[in-house]
Design a protein around this motif. Structure first.
Motif, PDB file in Angstrom:
ATOM      1  N   VAL A  58       0.840  -1.195   0.000  1.00  0.00           N
ATOM      2  CA  VAL A  58       0.000   0.000   0.000  1.00  0.00           C
ATOM      3  C   VAL A  58       0.877   1.248   0.000  1.00  0.00           C
ATOM      4  CG1 VAL A  58      -1.759   1.290   1.275  1.00  0.00           C
ATOM      5  CG2 VAL A  58      -1.843  -1.215   1.208  1.00  0.00           C
ATOM      6  N   LYS A  59       0.545   2.187  -0.873  1.00  0.00           N
ATOM      7  CA  LYS A  59       1.295   3.438  -0.953  1.00  0.00           C
ATOM      8  C   LYS A  59       0.973   4.323   0.247  1.00  0.00           C
ATOM      9  CE  LYS A  59      -0.227   6.735  -3.565  1.00  0.00           C
ATOM     10  NZ  LYS A  59      -0.667   7.481  -4.759  1.00  0.00           N
ATOM     11  N   ILE A  60       2.013   4.822   0.913  1.00  0.00           N
ATOM     12  CA  ILE A  60       1.805   5.737   2.038  1.00  0.00           C
ATOM     13  C   ILE A  60       2.373   7.130   1.771  1.00  0.00           C
ATOM     14  CG2 ILE A  60       1.756   3.883   3.741  1.00  0.00           C
ATOM     15  CD1 ILE A  60       4.638   4.856   4.551  1.00  0.00           C
ATOM     16  N   ASP A  61       3.212   7.251   0.747  1.00  0.00           N
ATOM     17  CA  ASP A  61       3.819   8.550   0.480  1.00  0.00           C
ATOM     18  C   ASP A  61       4.367   8.567  -0.933  1.00  0.00           C
ATOM     19  OD1 ASP A  61       4.587  11.152   1.031  1.00  0.00           O
ATOM     20  OD2 ASP A  61       5.519  10.626   2.944  1.00  0.00           O
ATOM     21  N   SER A  62       4.618   9.769  -1.450  1.00  0.00           N
ATOM     22  CA  SER A  62       5.179   9.902  -2.791  1.00  0.00           C
ATOM     23  C   SER A  62       5.865  11.247  -2.936  1.00  0.00           C
ATOM     24  CB  SER A  62       4.078   9.753  -3.854  1.00  0.00           C
ATOM     25  OG  SER A  62       3.124  10.802  -3.722  1.00  0.00           O
ATOM     26  N   ALA A  63       6.750  11.313  -3.911  1.00  0.00           N
ATOM     27  CA  ALA A  63       7.447  12.565  -4.189  1.00  0.00           C
ATOM     28  C   ALA A  63       8.008  12.512  -5.601  1.00  0.00           C
ATOM     29  CB  ALA A  63       8.576  12.802  -3.190  1.00  0.00           C
ATOM     30  N   GLU A  64       8.112  13.674  -6.232  1.00  0.00           N
ATOM     31  CA  GLU A  64       8.721  13.768  -7.552  1.00  0.00           C
ATOM     32  C   GLU A  64      10.206  14.081  -7.400  1.00  0.00           C
ATOM     33  OE1 GLU A  64       8.238  16.210 -11.799  1.00  0.00           O
ATOM     34  OE2 GLU A  64       7.057  16.776 -10.035  1.00  0.00           O
ATOM     35  N   VAL A  65      11.010  13.424  -8.240  1.00  0.00           N
ATOM     36  CA  VAL A  65      12.444  13.716  -8.253  1.00  0.00           C
ATOM     37  C   VAL A  65      12.665  14.948  -9.124  1.00  0.00           C
ATOM     38  CG1 VAL A  65      14.750  12.857  -8.780  1.00  0.00           C
ATOM     39  CG2 VAL A  65      12.978  11.261  -8.003  1.00  0.00           C
ATOM     40  N   ILE A  66      13.099  16.030  -8.504  1.00  0.00           N
ATOM     41  CA  ILE A  66      13.316  17.293  -9.217  1.00  0.00           C
ATOM     42  C   ILE A  66      14.785  17.677  -9.076  1.00  0.00           C
ATOM     43  CG2 ILE A  66      12.680  19.726  -9.392  1.00  0.00           C
ATOM     44  CD1 ILE A  66       9.982  18.993  -8.151  1.00  0.00           C
ATOM     45  N   HIS A  67      15.473  17.740 -10.206  1.00  0.00           N
ATOM     46  CA  HIS A  67      16.907  18.051 -10.224  1.00  0.00           C
ATOM     47  C   HIS A  67      17.680  17.141  -9.261  1.00  0.00           C
ATOM     48  CE1 HIS A  67      15.846  21.401 -12.709  1.00  0.00           C
ATOM     49  NE2 HIS A  67      15.207  22.034 -11.748  1.00  0.00           N
ATOM     50  N   GLY A  68      17.290  15.860  -9.244  1.00  0.00           N
ATOM     51  CA  GLY A  68      18.012  14.882  -8.448  1.00  0.00           C
ATOM     52  C   GLY A  68      17.705  14.886  -6.969  1.00  0.00           C
ATOM     53  N   VAL A  69      16.629  15.553  -6.555  1.00  0.00           N
ATOM     54  CA  VAL A  69      16.299  15.650  -5.134  1.00  0.00           C
ATOM     55  C   VAL A  69      14.828  15.311  -4.920  1.00  0.00           C
ATOM     56  CG1 VAL A  69      16.157  17.197  -3.130  1.00  0.00           C
ATOM     57  CG2 VAL A  69      18.072  17.399  -4.733  1.00  0.00           C
ATOM     58  N   PHE A  70      14.522  14.614  -3.809  1.00  0.00           N
ATOM     59  CA  PHE A  70      13.134  14.363  -3.423  1.00  0.00           C
ATOM     60  C   PHE A  70      13.044  14.298  -1.904  1.00  0.00           C
ATOM     61  CE2 PHE A  70      15.233  10.299  -4.044  1.00  0.00           C
ATOM     62  CZ  PHE A  70      14.798   9.505  -2.987  1.00  0.00           C
ATOM     63  N   SER A  71      11.846  14.558  -1.386  1.00  0.00           N
ATOM     64  CA  SER A  71      11.662  14.523   0.075  1.00  0.00           C
ATOM     65  C   SER A  71      10.241  14.118   0.415  1.00  0.00           C
ATOM     66  CB  SER A  71      11.982  15.879   0.705  1.00  0.00           C
ATOM     67  OG  SER A  71      11.111  16.880   0.229  1.00  0.00           O
ATOM     68  N   MET A  72      10.066  13.492   1.581  1.00  0.00           N
ATOM     69  CA  MET A  72       8.757  13.059   2.079  1.00  0.00           C
ATOM     70  C   MET A  72       8.787  13.115   3.597  1.00  0.00           C
ATOM     71  SD  MET A  72       8.234   9.575  -0.189  1.00  0.00           S
ATOM     72  CE  MET A  72       9.256   9.337  -1.648  1.00  0.00           C
ATOM     73  N   GLU A  73       7.605  13.134   4.204  1.00  0.00           N
ATOM     74  CA  GLU A  73       7.496  13.002   5.653  1.00  0.00           C
ATOM     75  C   GLU A  73       6.097  12.532   6.011  1.00  0.00           C
ATOM     76  OE1 GLU A  73       7.528  16.587   8.033  1.00  0.00           O
ATOM     77  OE2 GLU A  73       7.327  17.794   6.218  1.00  0.00           O
ATOM     78  N   GLY A  74       5.987  11.840   7.142  1.00  0.00           N
ATOM     79  CA  GLY A  74       4.687  11.333   7.545  1.00  0.00           C
ATOM     80  C   GLY A  74       4.763  10.526   8.828  1.00  0.00           C
TER      81      GLY A  74
END
Length: 259
Positions: A58-74
């Motif tokens: 089950v997906k709990i989080d997501s983020a797009e890779v922008i210029h080689g960087v991504f971040s999430m929190e939860g």
């Protein structure tokens, strides 16, 4: 690029066949993920964190890779082994646990650091990769010996020794890691990964030693108990088959002697 693709394949085919189904309960866990990637094919892509829920991921989080960087929190209900996905492809495992999780992906390696269990997991992966690199060297050594014109018997003896040594070292690495992590998500996960390396459930001296010395909580985990029950049943069937085969050979010998 070839190396990271091999790593992707390894994680998908071996580790995640079992490890993604495992979670030990704990209190609610707050996490932050800071990721970086130098892999061009990931830039502009959406990455997803998925955790086991029943028999599904089950997906709990997501983020797009922008210029080689991504971040999430939860926040999740428990410390759990998760997988980082791109589309339907499992890229790498990591542990969702309290703290700041740092994920690094490049063409040479993938690494997760910043929290205790992730540090442990990737130290294990690093050690296992070193042994697997040595296994590649043994294969090259075998080819070199053939080209040098050595006899099949000499090659089999020398290569056999090296393969047995590496196999014992891999077993010892996995056993020690599992024993050191009986009480968290990593122990059961690596144990199931080890078991799934066999074509069907079997008991080996290493598996029996791990389980014999394990705490009850580990033994009663539903996946571990299920594997051990199936393995014991298979070993009984194998013993019966060996007895029948032995008796059949005796009958054949007696038959031939009477002709």
């Amino acid at each position: 690029m070839k190396r990271i693709e091999e790593f992707f394949t390894y994680m998908k085919n071996y580790l995640w066949s079992a490890i993604l189904l495992l979670a030990f309960a704990s209190c609610s866990t707050g996490y932050t993920i800071q990721g970086s990637s130098s892999v061009l094919r990931l830039d502009g892509k959406m990455l997803f964190v998925k955790i086991p829920q029943g028999n599904q991921m089950v997906k709990i989080d997501s983020a797009e890779v922008i210029h080689g960087v991504f971040s999430m929190e939860g926040i999740v209900d428990s410390t759990v082994i998760a997988s980082l996905y791109m589309d339907d492809e499992s890229i790498m495992p990591f542990v969702v646990e309290d703290g700041d999780i740092c994920i690094q992906i490049d063409n040479a390696r993938m690494m997760v650091s910043g929290t205790p269990l992730n540090e442990r997991l990737y130290e294990f992966v690093k050690s296992k990769s070193v042994l697997e690199d040595r296994a590649y060297e043994v294969e090259r050594m075998e080819s070199r010996m053939i080209m040098e014109g050595m006899s099949e018997a000499e090659i089999a003896l020398e290569v056999g020794k090296e393969r047995e040594k590496l196999s014992n070292e891999l077993d010892e690495l996995a056993k020690t890691f599992i024993q050191q992590n009986y009480e968290n998500v990593l122990g059961p996960g690596i144990f199931i990964m080890l078991c799934n390396s066999f074509p069907y459930p079997v008991l080996t001296p290493v598996i029996e030693e791990i389980v014999d010395e394990a705490p009850e909580r580990f033994k009663k985990h539903h996946l571990i108990k299920g594997y051990m029950d199936a393995a014991r049943e298979n070993m009984k069937k194998l013993l019966i088959f060996k007895c029948l085969f032995h008796n059949l050979n005796i009958v054949k010998i007696k038959y031939k002697s009477n002709i």
